[in-house]
Design a protein around this motif. Structure first.
Motif, PDB file in Angstrom:
ATOM      1  N   THR A 270      29.812   5.487  41.937  1.00 46.95           N
ATOM      2  CA  THR A 270      28.798   5.293  42.996  1.00 46.95           C
ATOM      3  C   THR A 270      29.074   3.981  43.736  1.00 46.95           C
ATOM      4  O   THR A 270      29.697   3.060  43.196  1.00 46.95           O
ATOM      5  CB  THR A 270      27.328   5.298  42.503  1.00 46.95           C
ATOM      6  N   CYS A 271      28.628   3.948  44.973  1.00 47.78           N
ATOM      7  CA  CYS A 271      28.767   2.728  45.776  1.00 47.78           C
ATOM      8  C   CYS A 271      27.721   2.778  46.872  1.00 47.78           C
ATOM      9  O   CYS A 271      26.853   3.662  46.865  1.00 47.78           O
ATOM     10  CB  CYS A 271      30.184   2.604  46.352  1.00 47.78           C
ATOM     11  N   ILE A 274      26.456   6.045  48.470  1.00 46.45           N
ATOM     12  CA  ILE A 274      25.831   7.095  47.655  1.00 46.45           C
ATOM     13  C   ILE A 274      24.681   7.779  48.402  1.00 46.45           C
ATOM     14  O   ILE A 274      23.896   7.126  49.077  1.00 46.45           O
ATOM     15  CB  ILE A 274      25.354   6.504  46.298  1.00 46.45           C
ATOM     16  N   LEU A 301      30.461  13.973  42.578  1.00 44.75           N
ATOM     17  CA  LEU A 301      30.687  12.828  43.449  1.00 44.75           C
ATOM     18  C   LEU A 301      29.492  12.542  44.334  1.00 44.75           C
ATOM     19  O   LEU A 301      28.724  13.439  44.683  1.00 44.75           O
ATOM     20  CB  LEU A 301      31.942  13.063  44.299  1.00 44.75           C
ATOM     21  N   GLY A 302      29.365  11.270  44.682  1.00 51.39           N
ATOM     22  CA  GLY A 302      28.120  10.814  45.286  1.00 51.39           C
ATOM     23  C   GLY A 302      27.982  10.956  46.778  1.00 51.39           C
ATOM     24  O   GLY A 302      26.890  10.806  47.310  1.00 51.39           O
ATOM     25  N   ASN A 306      33.654  11.027  51.384  1.00 50.03           N
ATOM     26  CA  ASN A 306      34.851  10.680  50.621  1.00 50.03           C
ATOM     27  C   ASN A 306      35.036  11.538  49.373  1.00 50.03           C
ATOM     28  O   ASN A 306      36.140  11.663  48.863  1.00 50.03           O
ATOM     29  CB  ASN A 306      34.780   9.223  50.169  1.00 50.03           C
ATOM     30  N   GLY A 307      33.937  12.093  48.867  1.00 48.14           N
ATOM     31  CA  GLY A 307      33.947  12.771  47.579  1.00 48.14           C
ATOM     32  C   GLY A 307      35.086  13.749  47.347  1.00 48.14           C
ATOM     33  O   GLY A 307      35.964  13.500  46.498  1.00 48.14           O
TER      34      GLY A 307
END
Ligand code: SF4
Length: 360
Positions: A270-271, A274, A301-302, A306-307
């Motif tokens: 996560t970043c 998210i 993926l969050g 990009n996931g």
């Protein structure tokens, strides 16, 4: 690193239905924490271990009551049973008679030659292998005096001495472990052993510690060895429920592509990008895939941007965002579903992939 390929170049030794050595297959072992004479308690624990993915199980045989229980335990489980005996040849003979699949005993500790011969003859008659277990903490005095300290060389010298006793009796169904709680020492000892003899190696960092610290220590030690192509069976030793040992062992094997019967989770850290509450979803999926017996990679993926690209190697995954969940395979989006059902949809896809794998 990586230059050794001892795993494939070992002799093959049968333990029950399993062939240990001579291939890249690596089997997960554990040891019961129950009193072995408590048949019901021991069988219950073995069944939990089996369900978690344990492939070989060892029990302590400190006395006659334990040895007498082995046959009843063996008849109620479906994975190979190993009897751990310290030096009493009579307990070894009884364990063999009770039908165990392997015994762990150091021939040099049995004493008189005729006693060693009795054990070897009984093992030969039943086709049972012997594991020689060298432990840095209980190395024979003469090797400590000779080497000054439990070094890798001292441990391998001890293993070789035990091996010779068996070889002189023309017994070669041998598996060797060289455990130490010091990770570097264990790595050095196993590496030297792999260069010294071709018997299969049972890996372990002994007395590693509790669930978290011991798991990490074991992963570090086993990881170094596995990356060198060393190891045919392994045990993670934790001060915890032994089911936790299986979980750690499975994760380590998965990391090296050595687990053919377990799914792997890929989840992002996560970043700031998210868009969903990812951590509970990752935990839920991790728990869900524990029962999957196929080597599939599942991603959670969050964010949708990009996931999918970040988890290109995933066989199936979801990336959430804007109230939607994108399902993707190998980096390509296959469909978009409402966020509320994306976890269920992912589980369905996982089941389909697992069923397809089972059909071959
Ligand atoms: Fe951040 Fe998205 Fe990557 Fe997760 S997938 S770490 S949320 S960029």
């Amino acid at each position: 690193m990586g230059e050794l390929t001892h795993r494939k170049n070992t002799r093959q030794v049968k333990v029950g239905d399993l062939t240990i050595g001579g291939s890249d297959e690596l089997f997960i072992q554990s040891m019961c924490t129950t009193k072995t004479h408590d048949i019901e308690g021991t069988v219950t624990q073995i069944k939990r271990l089996e369900a978690a993915g344990c492939q070989i199980v060892r029990v302590a045989v400190p006395d006659e009551a334990a040895a007498d229980a082995l046959g009843a335990i063996k008849s109620q489980i479906s994975i190979p049973l190993v009897a751990d005996i310290h030096f009493d040849y009579r307990l070894a003979l009884k364990a063999i008679e009770q039908g165990v699949d392997k015994i762990r005993i150091n021939p040099g500790n049995i004493g008189r030659k005729d006693r060693v011969e009795k054990v070897v003859t009984a093992c030969k008659a039943k086709g049972i292998p012997i594991r020689i277990g060298v432990n840095a903490g209980s190395l024979e005095k003469k090797f400590l005096q000779q080497y000054g300290y439990p070094t890798a060389e001292a441990m391998v010298a001890s293993a070789v001495e035990h091996i010779k006793i068996l070889e002189e009796l023309e017994f070669y169904d041998i598996i060797v472990s060289l455990k130490a709680s010091d990770v570097t020492l264990a790595i050095d000892a196993y590496t030297l052993a792999a260069q010294t003899f071709d018997y299969p190696l049972h890996l372990g960092i002994t007395e590693a510690g509790t669930k978290f610290s011991g798991g990490m220590k074991s992963a570090a030690g086993l990881g170094a060895l596995l990356s060198r192509g060393i190891g045919n069976t392994c045990r993670v030793s934790l001060s915890a429920d032994p089911v936790e040992e299986i979980k750690v062992a499975k994760e380590v094997l998965k990391a090296f592509g050595l687990a053919s019967n377990a799914a792997t989770l890929i989840s992002c850290p996560t970043c700031g990008r998210i868009e969903i509450d990812l951590i509970p979803i990752a935990n839920e999926i991790e728990e869900y895939i524990e029962k999957i017996k196929a080597p599939i990679k599942v991603a959670v993926l969050g964010c949708a941007v990009n996931g999918p690209g970040e988890a290109r190697e995933a066989d199936i995954g979801i990336a959430g965002g804007n109230g939607k969940g994108m399902l993707f395979k190998k980096g390509k989006i296959i469909r978009t579903v409402p966020e509320e059902i994306m976890v269920d949809e992912l589980k369905k896809e996982v089941d389909l992939l697992a069923a397809a794998y089972a059909r071959g």
